[in-house]
Design a protein around this motif. Structure first.
Motif, PDB file in Angstrom:
ATOM      1  N   SER A  33       0.828  -1.202   0.000  1.00 32.71           N
ATOM      2  CA  SER A  33       0.000   0.000   0.000  1.00 32.71           C
ATOM      3  C   SER A  33       0.869   1.261   0.000  1.00 32.71           C
ATOM      4  CB  SER A  33      -0.932  -0.008   1.215  1.00 32.71           C
ATOM      5  OG  SER A  33      -1.687   1.166   1.273  1.00 32.71           O
ATOM      6  N   ALA A  34       1.956   1.239   0.764  1.00 31.42           N
ATOM      7  CA  ALA A  34       2.869   2.385   0.799  1.00 31.42           C
ATOM      8  C   ALA A  34       3.533   2.598  -0.558  1.00 31.42           C
ATOM      9  CB  ALA A  34       3.927   2.180   1.884  1.00 31.42           C
ATOM     10  N   VAL A  35       3.901   1.525  -1.229  1.00 28.82           N
ATOM     11  CA  VAL A  35       4.500   1.638  -2.570  1.00 28.82           C
ATOM     12  C   VAL A  35       3.492   2.257  -3.536  1.00 28.82           C
ATOM     13  CG1 VAL A  35       5.354   0.320  -4.559  1.00 28.82           C
ATOM     14  CG2 VAL A  35       6.199  -0.195  -2.249  1.00 28.82           C
ATOM     15  N   GLN A  36       2.237   1.833  -3.443  1.00 28.72           N
ATOM     16  CA  GLN A  36       1.208   2.434  -4.305  1.00 28.72           C
ATOM     17  C   GLN A  36       1.048   3.925  -3.999  1.00 28.72           C
ATOM     18  OE1 GLN A  36       0.045   0.946  -6.968  1.00 28.72           O
ATOM     19  NE2 GLN A  36       1.291  -0.806  -6.354  1.00 28.72           N
ATOM     20  N   ALA A  37       1.142   4.288  -2.719  1.00 28.88           N
ATOM     21  CA  ALA A  37       1.046   5.704  -2.339  1.00 28.88           C
ATOM     22  C   ALA A  37       2.238   6.490  -2.895  1.00 28.88           C
ATOM     23  CB  ALA A  37       0.963   5.841  -0.822  1.00 28.88           C
TER      24      ALA A  37
END
Length: 177
Positions: free
Chosen positions: A40-44
């Motif tokens: 999720s952090a990578v997508q952010a």
């Protein structure tokens, strides 16, 4: 002089160069669904303004490190490193990293404590800083194999300002040099 101008920023938060750079961001988590949180952090990161690419290493497990040293009793970390191609100034990028951490439940209660997500700006090409709000390169990067190993995986020619080639720093850290 405005703070934005002092930081070398335009109105859009971009650095004073139009050329994108590959900033190095370390990701770590040792609470909750670590893999899902990091994805999720990578997508952010990919959704940030003025970011045109994100390359992420293979996640690795590592032992928790406390102020007093390694802590095998603490939940282990999942760590990775991302190269974030961006025109964001380093201070602006760091602000976004802190916002992503907060959205994922990061609480800053204890130094080097357990966390749902940790995003550290490790290096930003052409920038060194000793300012308390933004130290670059990251002051402990050369001491962390869980940063250097994943970084080397995605950038075999990486260099850490003030230390040299990442492969050589890692070999020295591991006692291979």
């Amino acid at each position: 002089m405005s703070r934005r101008l002092a930081q070398g920023l335009g109105d859009d938060g971009a650095s004073d160069t139009s050329e994108p750079v590959a900033a190095v961001v370390a990701l770590g988590a040792n609470l909750g669904d670590r893999a899902a949180t990091m994805e999720s952090a990578v997508q952010a990161l990919r959704a940030l303004p003025l970011v045109t690419g994100v390359v992420v290493s293979t996640p690795i497990e590592s032992i928790a490190v406390r102020v007093t040293g390694p802590d095998a009793a603490a939940p282990s970390y999942l760590n990775a490193v991302a190269l974030v191609t961006t025109r964001l100034a380093p201070s602006v990028l760091l602000s976004y990293l802190h916002a992503i951490e907060a959205r994922h439940g990061r609480e800053r209660r204890e130094r080097w404590g357990d966390r749902t997500l940790d995003l550290d700006l490790i290096a930003y090409p052409g920038v060194t800083s000793a300012d308390a709000a933004l130290i670059l390169p990251h002051p402990r990067a050369a001491e962390r194999d869980f940063v250097l190993g994943p970084w080397l995986e995605i950038d075999p020619d990486a260099e850490l300002a003030g230390y040299g080639r990442v492969d050589e720093v890692l070999a020295h850290l591991r006692g291979d040099a």
